[in-house]
Design a protein around this motif. Structure first.
Motif: not given
Length: 124
Positions: A78-94
């Motif tokens: 659902p979210s690029k913010e959650l995906l970025g957080a799961a990847a251990n970064t503060k930045r949203p990841t697409s």
């Protein structure tokens, strides 16, 4: 949105985020559109996870087709913010590609996500 299919459910999302987190710590994940496309071109196999709230959609619209031609399973979260957080970064990841090397490190999570993806009717 109807454009983003197959969308992972809540349970599968949790498993995906756990796998992404482990893969990132083990340095077996490719993050970002440019890096993921490069890895797929170099015939790296794995699971492609795409964020469902990327705007404009044209930025990621080629990735599902690219994954299908290279027989790589993919799904949307659902979210690029959650995906970025799961990847251990503060930045949203697409987009993130969890490579098969991650399967060696965390076989159970990788197998569970693959099983969940086959339940989503993903063609690969």
């Amino acid at each position: 949105r109807a454009v983003f299919t197959p969308m992972a459910g809540d349970k599968l999302c949790k498993k995906i985020f756990k796998l992404v987190s482990k893969a990132t710590k083990a340095k077996t994940a490719r993050r970002g559109i440019k890096e993921v496309v490069k890895a797929i071109r170099k015939s790296q196999k794995g699971i492609c996870i795409i964020a469902g709230n990327v705007s404009p959609i044209d930025v990621i619209s080629h990735i599902p087709v690219f994954c299908e031609t290279h027989e790589i399973p993919y799904c949307y979260v659902p979210s690029k913010e959650l995906l970025g957080a799961a990847a251990n970064t503060k930045r949203p990841t697409s987009v993130i590609l969890v490579t098969e090397k991650a399967a060696a490190d965390s076989k159970e999570e990788y197998a569970e996500v693959m099983k969940g993806l086959t339940g989503l009717k993903v063609t690969f």
